[in-house]
Design a protein around this motif. Structure first.
Motif, short mmCIF file in Angstrom:
data_model
loop_
_atom_site.label_atom_id
_atom_site.label_comp_id
_atom_site.label_asym_id
_atom_site.label_seq_id
_atom_site.Cartn_x
_atom_site.Cartn_y
_atom_site.Cartn_z
N GLN A 107 0.82 -1.21 0.00
CA GLN A 107 0.00 0.00 0.00
C GLN A 107 0.86 1.27 0.00
OE1 GLN A 107 -3.69 0.67 0.06
NE2 GLN A 107 -3.26 -1.18 -1.12
N GLY A 108 2.01 1.24 0.66
CA GLY A 108 2.87 2.42 0.70
C GLY A 108 3.36 2.80 -0.69
N THR A 109 3.82 1.78 -1.45
CA THR A 109 4.28 2.04 -2.81
C THR A 109 3.16 2.60 -3.67
OG1 THR A 109 5.95 0.29 -2.71
CG2 THR A 109 5.20 0.94 -4.89
N LEU A 110 1.98 2.01 -3.59
CA LEU A 110 0.86 2.45 -4.40
C LEU A 110 0.43 3.87 -4.03
CD1 LEU A 110 -1.35 -0.76 -4.61
CD2 LEU A 110 0.18 0.17 -6.34
N GLN A 111 0.44 4.19 -2.74
CA GLN A 111 0.03 5.54 -2.34
C GLN A 111 1.01 6.59 -2.87
OE1 GLN A 111 -0.82 6.19 1.80
NE2 GLN A 111 -1.17 8.37 1.52
#
Length: 448
Positions: A107-111
């Motif tokens: 989720q961090g990468t996508l955000q």
């Protein structure tokens, strides 16, 4: 002894399947003068300590961009990158993975990529942006291929103000695809008639603003002519900070906007890795290369991010893919996003103003040097000067005096016959002392 896991029979079978007689034919498109004839002239073996010392001696010959007055641009720019950027990109919760094959877990990468896309869309004035490209040049080539898919035509018109390296990448890609490229002559004075080159067979027009020579281009009449014949306008930039001062390409009618984002968050690093920015209108999103991250909610109504669109060949059938890009410049995009976030809209506008102010001051100083003329009547932080004599030799003599005075046009376009031109860039890092040192050194060089 090296271990080569294939046999002669394996190699013969692979060559037959590809359709060539030997391995050398695979390099048929590489100019003969660029191919090595034999082994490099290097010792067969050296100790680790010897190698380290030798490389250190070679590195010591380089002149750091931070150690002297620095006015080199032409597609790569020296800006101040806050220490916060480097600190944050190395934190484990921000450091991006290579490629998230189970993307929703990361989720961090996508955000980060979602925020990056949002920033790029705002900067370019477009409706949708992807999760980055390799760099500006390959992004431009991808934009041309995308335009061909949309228009079902195969002729691209390249402005004479497009960076020659970008133009060469487009030509290489188009040659492999059998497409047509009409490249106009180098245009340092802004006198080309690009409208006359657009006709009913044109797929796209590629225009850089500010141009490689620093000139600002009004894209609106070009967009109108292109749209009138069913073609697309691809707007290119190499200096993303300029978007803090000029009207965004999307507002001027561009259909695809592509460029280099190195100026924000990313140092020069000897030419890479950099980060390509790519944006378009929402109606063309399914033809856009690369990846697209989107925002959603999970089963419990919590905000989350997903890989919304991925048209690359790793994820779908190769014949349906719009691009063979295997990854995005994730870490460079993260650095871009952090720097842009630290600046904010007001900060970017101020940074752009500082850059333009620095360039105006430098242009005034250099124009006062006898024999030197500034070609531009419009520019952002980069412009072109004409010098009496060979520009490449003058740049070398400036370097010997401790001033890196720009890029001779002959280095970028050796066959254009523009040997007396230097592309000069000024950014917020340049001081009054730097500008004075340049003007003094140039006066000395020209008087020798």
């Amino acid at each position: 002894m090296r271990y080569i896991p294939i046999t002669d029979a394996d190699r013969a079978e692979m060559l037959a399947r590809v359709g060539v007689a030997d391995v050398d034919q695979l390099y048929a498109d590489v100019p003969a003068g660029k191919l090595l004839d034999g082994l490099l002239d290097l010792p067969r073996a050296k100790g680790e300590l010897e190698v380290e010392r030798h490389l250190a001696r070679l590195a010591a010959k380089n002149v750091s961009a931070s150690s002297v007055p620095f006015f080199v641009g032409a597609g790569a720019y020296k800006h101040h990158v806050p220490a916060t950027v480097d600190h944050l990109i190395q934190r484990s919760e921000f450091l991006t993975s290579y490629t998230p094959y189970q993307p929703e877990i990361t989720q961090g990468t996508l955000q980060v990529l979602f925020e990056f896309q949002t920033q790029v869309a705002h900067l370019t004035g477009m409706e949708v942006a992807n999760a980055s490209m390799y760099d500006g040049s390959t992004g431009t080539a991808e934009a041309v291929l995308m335009a061909h898919r949309i228009t079902r035509r195969t002729k691209a018109v390249l402005s004479g103000g497009l960076h020659p390296h970008y133009a060469e990448v487009v030509k290489t890609t188009s040659d492999m695809a059998g497409d047509t490229v009409v490249a106009l002559a180098a245009d340092p004075t802004g006198t080309e008639d690009i409208l006359a080159a657009i006709d009913a067979t044109t797929s796209c027009v590629v225009v850089q603003s500010p141009s490689v020579f620093g000139r600002l281009i009004d894209l609106k009449p070009i967009a109108e002519k292109a749209h009138a014949v069913g073609a697309l306008l691809i707007a290119v930039f190499t200096e993303v900070v300029s978007l803090g001062a000029i009207e965004p390409p999307g507002a001027q009618g561009a259909d695809i906007v592509v460029g280099e984002g190195q100026s924000l968050g990313n140092p020069l690093t000897f030419g890479g890795p950099y980060v390509g920015l790519f944006a378009t209108r929402s109606k063309y999103v399914r033809q856009m290369p690369g990846r697209l991250c989107g925002e959603t909610v999970d089963a419990e109504g919590r905000r989350g991010f997903v890989l919304t669109l991925s048209t690359r060949e790793q994820h779908i059938r190769r014949e349906k893919a719009t691009s063979n890009i295997c990854t995005n410049s994730g870490l460079c995009a993260l650095a871009f996003t952090i720097h842009a976030t630290l600046l904010g809209e007001a900060g970017l506008t101020r940074l752009a103003a500082l850059n333009h102010e620095a360039a105006v001051k430098l242009a005034d100083r250099l124009a006062a040097v006898p024999g030197v003329g500034v070609l531009n009547d419009t520019f952002f932080n980069e412009f072109t000067i004409r010098v009496p004599g060979d520009a490449a030799a003058i740049v070398e003599r400036l370097a010997a005096r401790g001033v890196l005075g720009g890029v001779p046009v002959s280095r970028l376009a050796p066959t254009a016959g523009l040997d007396d031109l230097i592309i000069v860039a000024a950014t917020e890092i340049n001081t009054d002392d730097d500008r004075a040192a340049y003007a003094t050194a140039l006066k000395e060089v020209l008087s020798c």
